[in-house]
Design an enzyme around this catalytic site. Structure first.
Site, short mmCIF file in Angstrom:
data_model
loop_
_atom_site.label_atom_id
_atom_site.label_comp_id
_atom_site.label_asym_id
_atom_site.label_seq_id
_atom_site.Cartn_x
_atom_site.Cartn_y
_atom_site.Cartn_z
N TYR A 1 -15.76 19.45 -11.52
CA TYR A 1 -16.34 18.11 -11.68
C TYR A 1 -17.37 17.89 -10.55
CZ TYR A 1 -16.18 12.95 -11.82
OH TYR A 1 -16.48 11.62 -11.87
N ASP B 1 -7.35 20.35 -11.49
CA ASP B 1 -7.76 19.09 -12.11
C ASP B 1 -7.34 19.19 -13.58
OD1 ASP B 1 -9.20 17.08 -13.46
OD2 ASP B 1 -10.75 17.04 -11.91
N ARG C 1 0.81 -1.23 0.00
CA ARG C 1 0.00 0.00 0.00
C ARG C 1 0.84 1.27 0.00
NH1 ARG C 1 -1.19 2.13 4.68
NH2 ARG C 1 -1.73 0.24 5.83
N LYS D 1 -9.48 8.40 -17.57
CA LYS D 1 -9.88 9.04 -18.81
C LYS D 1 -8.83 8.80 -19.91
CE LYS D 1 -13.37 10.17 -16.37
NZ LYS D 1 -13.49 11.36 -15.55
C1 LIG Z 1 -14.01 11.61 -14.30
C2 LIG Z 1 -13.42 12.82 -13.71
C3 LIG Z 1 -12.85 12.79 -12.43
C4 LIG Z 1 -12.93 11.59 -11.53
O1 LIG Z 1 -12.24 10.50 -11.97
P1 LIG Z 1 -12.62 9.00 -11.56
O2 LIG Z 1 -11.44 8.24 -11.98
O3 LIG Z 1 -13.87 8.66 -12.30
O4 LIG Z 1 -12.84 9.00 -10.08
C5 LIG Z 1 -12.24 13.92 -11.98
N1 LIG Z 1 -12.20 15.04 -12.71
C6 LIG Z 1 -12.74 15.12 -13.93
C7 LIG Z 1 -12.65 16.39 -14.69
C8 LIG Z 1 -13.39 14.01 -14.47
O5 LIG Z 1 -13.97 14.10 -15.67
#
Ligand SMILES: *Cc1c(COP(=O)(O)O)cnc(C)c1O
Length: 400
Positions: free
Chosen positions: A117, A189, A64, A214
């Site tokens: 988000y 982000d 971990r 993504k």
């Molecule tokens: C999907 C998304 C997240 C979260 O990611 P996960 O891997 O689904 O938890 C964070 N920020 C943005 C802009 C996203 O589109």
């Protein structure tokens, strides 16, 4: 630009980005010449002696807390974004919440962009509010005006650029400048860019977080997040936060993410090329009030996007003209190549409806028409356009 913990990669960071993407985070010499690092599933790490156990410099202690696969991916991403080191988490959202918690305490005030988000917003409004952290949302187009919102107890400015669904491109350098004047930590982000076409750390941002789920993952089969630190000091705070919360990622997911990294640049380029064709076609549709895609010259975010980004991706949103609900249902439900789904960044096209009236406060959402977000995939764009064209026919028919 800060220096990555490992110094230069073996292949040398003087190489171009595409060359680096091929080589980052792998070293065939260490594993019998295997092209790819083997996936290291691990909880237990064993020691040959008590002295080895007591040696504080022993590299890996427990699955971990860090292991060969997490190290490979974290260093690869830190090098890609020009950071020092990174932590990984089981999802993008877990990386975000771990990072925010690492930098705030009760009594703090934080500034969060309004086009955040939505699950991040939910975390702010629920968990952070319960902990006594005051969250203030700001207009994503505020730029240097953010300076006026910074208070004595402002601990963090949290950006997302382009913003979720409506893709406001923030003036990151201007916001960072104001933050630095007052000693406020900045976080962004950076999922939209995959860490490839925008480099927040080069603009002075302290922490760049990403949903690896993504574009890096890229195949709709990985759940993973990362937070990249600009410096050793930032990294120590982040890592302590991750250790305290038990935040970690599964080696299988990390391995898939390393694989995704190899082809991200070519995938993204194709996604963007397809998306541009479709965005330009959508712009001419009479059924649409607005197309949201920063690389379109008509998009109000075009200028800042052009200044700060070196490419684009396949995310487009549209605002349909006001119409009966049935028209929207008929448009969406009859589409053959756009299944409804959360997420984006994969090879396939997707559609997700947006309900922005629930998620905007600094700049309230007052549009009456439906807002739909598309991930444009790697299909032939002509097929996607033909599918959408039939959709608009259904939309018009049901609008009459
Ligand atoms: C999907 C998304 C997240 C979260 O990611 P996960 O891997 O689904 O938890 C964070 N920020 C943005 C802009 C996203 O589109």
């Amino acid at each position: 630009m800060s220096k990555t913990k490992s110094g230069k990669s073996k292949q040398g960071s003087s190489h171009g980005e595409n060359t680096r993407l091929v080589h980052l985070g792998r070293d065939p010499d260490v594993y019998f010449g295997l092209a790819n690092l083997p996936v290291g599933r691990v909880s237990t790490i064993m020691y040959p002696s008590l002295q080895a156990y007591e040696n504080p410099n022993h590299k890996f202690r427990y699955g971990r807390t860090g292991n060969p696969t997490s190290e490979a991916f974290e260093m690869a991403m830190a090098e890609l974004e020009g950071g020092y080191n990174a932590i990984t988490a089981s999802s993008g959202l877990a990386a975000i919440t771990t990072s925010i918690l690492a930098f705030v305490k009760t009594g703090d005030h934080i500034l969060v962009c309004d086009s955040i988000y939505p699950p991040t917003r939910q975390f702010c409004d629920d968990t952070l509010a319960r902990m006594g952290v005051e969250v203030e949302y700001y207009d994503p187009l505020i730029g240097k005006g953010i300076g006026k919102l910074i208070r004595r107890n402002t601990a963090l400015i949290y950006m997302e650029s382009p913003g979720s669904a409506t893709f406001e491109v923030q003036d990151v350098p201007a916001i960072v400048l104001e933050a630095k004047k007052k000693g406020v930590t900045t976080m962004i982000d950076n999922s939209w860019s995959g860490g490839l076409i925008f480099k927040p750390i080069n603009h002075g941002v302290n922490v760049s977080v990403q949903s690896i789920t993504k574009y890096v993952g890229g195949h709709s089969d990985v759940s993973l997040g990362i937070a990249i630190a600009d410096s050793e000091k930032t990294y120590k705070t982040l890592k302590r936060g991750a250790l305290n919360l038990g935040t970690c990622a599964a080696p299988d997911e990390l391995w898939l993410a390393l694989r995704g990294l190899r082809t991200m640049a070519v995938r993204m380029k194709q996604n963007a090329q397809n998306a541009m064709k479709i965005a330009q076609w959508l712009e001419k549709r009479p059924e649409i009030k607005r197309v949201y895609y920063p690389p379109l010259k008509s998009d109000p975010n075009y200028k800042l996007w052009k200044r700060d980004f070196s490419g684009a991706n396949g995310l487009i949103a549209i605002l349909l003209k006001e119409a009966p609900k049935k028209a929207v249902y008929d448009f969406v439900n009859g589409l053959k190549l756009f299944p409804i789904g959360s997420s984006w960044g994969g090879y396939e096209s997707l559609l997700q409806p947006q309900y922005l009236e629930k998620f905007r406060s600094a700049v309230p959402w007052t549009e009456k028409g439906a807002c739909l977000r598309f991930q444009i995939g790697l299909e032939d764009p002509e097929d996607l356009i033909a599918d959408l064209e039939k959709g608009f026919e259904r939309f018009r028919k049901a609008s009459r």
